[in-house]
Write an enzyme that holds these catalytic residues in place. Structure first.
Site, mmCIF file in Angstrom:
data_model
loop_
_atom_site.group_PDB
_atom_site.id
_atom_site.type_symbol
_atom_site.label_atom_id
_atom_site.label_comp_id
_atom_site.label_asym_id
_atom_site.label_seq_id
_atom_site.Cartn_x
_atom_site.Cartn_y
_atom_site.Cartn_z
ATOM 1 N N ASP A 564 61.004 40.140 20.380
ATOM 2 C CA ASP A 564 60.523 40.887 21.531
ATOM 3 C C ASP A 564 61.387 42.069 21.935
ATOM 4 O OD1 ASP A 564 59.039 38.557 21.271
ATOM 5 O OD2 ASP A 564 58.499 38.519 23.371
ATOM 6 N N GLU A 794 62.468 26.771 27.151
ATOM 7 C CA GLU A 794 62.246 27.861 26.205
ATOM 8 C C GLU A 794 63.570 28.476 25.751
ATOM 9 O OE1 GLU A 794 59.649 32.038 26.042
ATOM 10 O OE2 GLU A 794 60.099 31.084 27.970
#
Length: 824
Positions: A564, A794
């Site tokens: 990302d 996460e």
């Protein structure tokens, strides 16, 4: 020649006429012009014909190019047995986005599941009703404690003061996938048994629904008890019944809803719209109930219901058994309910515990019951989070003006997060495959087969799969369309590399047949990467999908890399190239070569490609910075960028202008070596650095340096001295891969340290020492946060070790189990 002689004779008889005579010159001129005109017309007709043909061919070819993006790969299908052909896998907890629900591996499946609420806490608009896994519900904990991926599962949910124990057991029989029973038990937390919440009322709703394509019917029925049940029939299930049994506790009230829901994604909303206040008797308390039959008129006859829900309101503690029985099962010795169910569940749990120890050997490694319980939960959430989806993606290519639909297809896949990412992600699934194949190789091969059936004729697989209305309802519209220029790390090559190492001598004929069908698709996938993602310099590779025109992002994201917002070259151009993608292609070639050898195929070109890319001289020439002593991306870059809010225009002082990027120093083509983090480690992470290379020694030193990426919780994604460490990418986007600890990359790091510690070379001892430290740090922190918060996360904070991002995230974070068992 006859025409020539005739014209010549005519001319001789008229020599007495003047040369300027209109009669003499007019006759010859007319014929010549006629000849020329005919010739020119014929010539232009040919030219025009060629142009028209060229246009037709061009348009036809453009039309062909338009269709390639959604044309399936033309070869044998990977999935050769599905649905009722695999009866033991037909039913399952294949709706991971729900707290508790079931469906079949059938494109047009009946779905069934649980909703619940506490009447005293229900708020306007249905706030307080639990159905989909939502982070906003604020549950203290939910997740599978045990789940074998096939026959049973045990889950615990903590909602405020109450503990829900949900479980299921399947029983094979008949021609339609057999029977199953689900049990829902609600009780107070042990430390609250004497509190004022004792005997609080709870409403449990069990529902069954058909989507718009399921051929069949459902309706209400009554069993011998007062409890309402459901009966029905579909093409996949035949006839069936669902019976609700009050296993323990007191049922205070029962109501039902039989109606037409507008879609599977609006079941909760349909329930909320039907809730009413009612009294059984004038002196009885008013209760929240379902509205009964709410069927719209369709002509003369009423429409058939596609949604039936039953609500039981009882006092806590309360236990409900939901019994699904197939009409084709035949004679049953006993129904899977009550004590029969309790004994069956206990048998499955004992079998699971032994199998888990046989697979991972944690007890032998000295772990106690608490740690083993954590590991069982991590594995169980991985396999219990496997979903079955059916639908069509939206895709777009350079040749299509608008997005088009992919073909309709199923996908059997694990998901990263039941709450935030309850759908399939290509690069995540490769990491999931390490754990799933260790537990059940055939389960993983089935997942791989479904993914590779989604390959188009170009060799491209959409990186994010959003199939079906339930999946679509959980994602913003701007993320739906997948573009065929964009890649994702081909992590399935890592999965296959692991499978070949672990199971090389244990591959049955059926498993080899699966790999035979897979091989041409892997070839096409590799060819697609090797052509569409190649860089401008021989041997280099570049991630597509970066936005060169944005001025909102501090560093344009590279979503296709999976990392990302990890910092790349500040100004994207076609001349940049990326070290992590280089390494992925090298591993892909190497894995293809090994698979070709196993299948007795000609893998020479893959061997050559692997040797070419694994050559450290080439890799160093492209990506090693002598100045910074690290591997780096190359591109058009400057570190002198910042986000700044523009000054409002005159007389517009109330303008809310968004911050934009300001470049303080002109970029130049260079190695992006001021940044150190995960990307810099990829030659090490994928074990491409030669074991005796001095560069390996430098990498190990940098890896262990606490001023860079080393922490006592794991490796942070970006070093503390990198220019964009923990910097926001826009004013709305907090840092994501800019310092946080991610377990998938840490798993690769531990795996590589183990490799170098067991490979001849000067850095074996150093690798072994760091291996032991890093492995312990990761395991201890992930477990600590799980016991503290109830979840796997996460990512983890690099300063405190606290979980961050979404939760539960039992995708690649569950690889902690692999670290505990030392499976690499």
């Amino acid at each position: 020649m006859a025409r020539q002689r005739r014209l010549q004779g005519q001319s001789d008889t008229k020599l007495d006429k003047g040369t300027n005579s209109s009669s003499s010159n007019g006759s010859n001129s007319t014929n010549n012009k006629s000849m020329k005109t005919t010739s020119l017309l014929s010539y232009w007709k040919q030219i025009i014909g060629c142009i028209v043909l060229g246009i037709a061919v061009s348009l036809g070819y453009m039309g062909y190019l338009e269709t390639r993006v959604n044309t399936p790969f033309d070869d044998k299908k990977m999935v050769v047995r599905s649905g009722l052909e695999v009866s033991e896998q037909f039913w399952g907890s294949y709706r991971p986005g729900l707290y508790f629900g079931f469906k079949t591996r059938d494109p047009a499946s009946l779905v069934t599941g649980l909703m619940w609420y506490f009447p005293k806490r229900l708020r306007p608009g249905g706030d307080g009703i639990r159905h989909w896994c939502e982070q906003g519900d604020g549950l203290e904990k939910y997740g599978w404690l045990q789940h074998d991926g096939h026959s049973f599962g045990v889950q615990q949910i903590i909602d405020g003061a109450h503990v829900f124990d949900t479980s299921f057991v399947k029983r094979l029989g008949g021609a339609h996938g057999g029977d199953w029973t689900a049990r829902i038990s609600v009780d107070l937390k042990p430390n609250l048994k004497d509190s004022r919440t004792q005997n609080e009322e709870i409403s449990l709703l069990w529902y069954t629904a058909l989507d718009e394509e399921t051929k069949g019917h459902i309706s209400l029925t009554n069993s011998a008890t007062k409890l309402t049940g459901i009966k029905g029939a579909t093409s996949g299930l035949g006839e069936f019944t669902i019976k609700l049994t009050n296993h323990s506790g007191v049922v205070l009230h029962e109501s039902y809803l039989s109606t037409v829901a507008p879609g599977l994604h609006l079941l909760k909303e349909t329930v909320v719209a039907s809730l009413r206040l009612a009294q059984d008797k004038p002196t009885a308390p008013r209760r929240i109930v379902l509205a009964g039959e709410l069927l719209p008129e369709a002509g003369i006859e009423k429409a058939e219901p596609n949604f039936v829900a039953i609500q039981l309101t009882g006092k806590v503690p309360f236990t409900l058994d939901v019994v699904f029985e197939s009409g084709s099962f035949g004679t049953r010795q006993d129904t899977l309910v009550g004590e029969t169910y309790t004994k069956a569940l206990a048998w499955h749990q004992a079998r699971f515990t032994q199998r888990f120890e046989d697979t991972f050997g944690l007890q032998k490694r000295g772990y106690g019951p608490k740690e083993i319980g954590f590991a069982q939960a991590a594995l169980s959430n991985m396999v219990g989070g496997i979903g079955y989806f059916f639908g069509t993606s939206k895709v777009q290519s350079f040749y299509t003006k608008e997005p088009v639909h992919y073909w309709r297809a199923p996908l059997y896949t694990a998901v990263p997060s039941r709450s935030f990412f309850p759908r399939g992600f290509l690069w995540d699934e490769g990491f999931h495959g390490f754990l799933i194949s260790t537990w059940d190789l055939d389960l993983e091969l089935d997942i791989i087969s479904h993914w590779f059936d989604l390959m188009n004729v170009e060799g491209w697989i959409p990186r994010e799969q959003i199939l079906g209305v339930e999946a679509l309802a959980k994602i913003p519209e701007e993320f739906v369309v997948q573009r065929n220029t964009n890649a994702n790390p081909p992590t399935f090559f890592l999965t296959l590399q692991y499978i070949l190492r672990k199971y090389y001598d244990k591959l049955s004929e059926g498993r080899l047949a699966t790999l035979e069908r897979l091989y041409p698709r892997l070839q096409a996938w590799f060819a697609w990467f090797n052509t569409t993602q190649k860089g401008s310099v021989p041997g280099s590779y570049r991630w597509r999908g970066r936005d060169p025109l944005t001025n909102r992002e501090l560093n344009p994201k590279t979503l296709t890399s999976g990392l990302d917002d990890y910092p790349r070259a500040s100004h994207p151009t076609e001349n940049e190239y990326h070290i992590d993608l280089y390494c992925w292609i090298a591993i892909a070639a190497d894995t293809l070569a090994k698979l070709a050898n196993l299948l007795d195929r000609d893998g020479y070109k893959y061997e050559q490609t692997a040797e070419y890319l694994k050559d450290n001289v080439l890799m160093d020439n492209l990506h090693w910075s002598n100045y910074a002593s690290r591997y780096s991306d190359y591109g058009y870059h400057t570190d002198s960028v910042k986000l700044k809010r523009p000054k409002p225009l005159p007389r517009s002082q109330n303008q809310n202008l968004e911050m934009i990027r300001v470049t303080l120093k002109n970029p130049e083509y260079r190695l992006v070596d001021s940044t150190f983090g995960y990307v810099s480690l990829f030659p090490f992470l994928l074990q491409l650095v030669d074991p005796d290379s001095l560069k390996l020694g430098q990498i190990l030193d940098d890896l262990r340096n606490p001023d860079l990426i080393w922490t006592k919780y794991g490796l942070r994604s970006l070093s503390k001295n990198s220019p964009l460490y923990m910097k926001r990418n826009t004013e709305h986007d907090p840092p994501y891969w800019r310092g946080q600890i991610w377990i998938n990359i840490n798993f690769l790091a531990v795996r590589s340290l183990h490799y170098y510690a067991n490979t001849e070379g000067p850095y074996r001892e150093k690798s072994e020492k760091i291996y032991q430290e890093l492995r312990a740090n990761i395991i201890n922190n992930v477990m600590s946060q799980y016991f503290k918060t109830g979840y796997l996360w996460e990512q983890y904070n690099d300063e405190t070790g606290e979980g961050s991002g979404c939760r539960p995230f039992t995708g690649w974070t569950a690889l902690t189990v692999m670290l505990m068992g030392e499976h690499y």
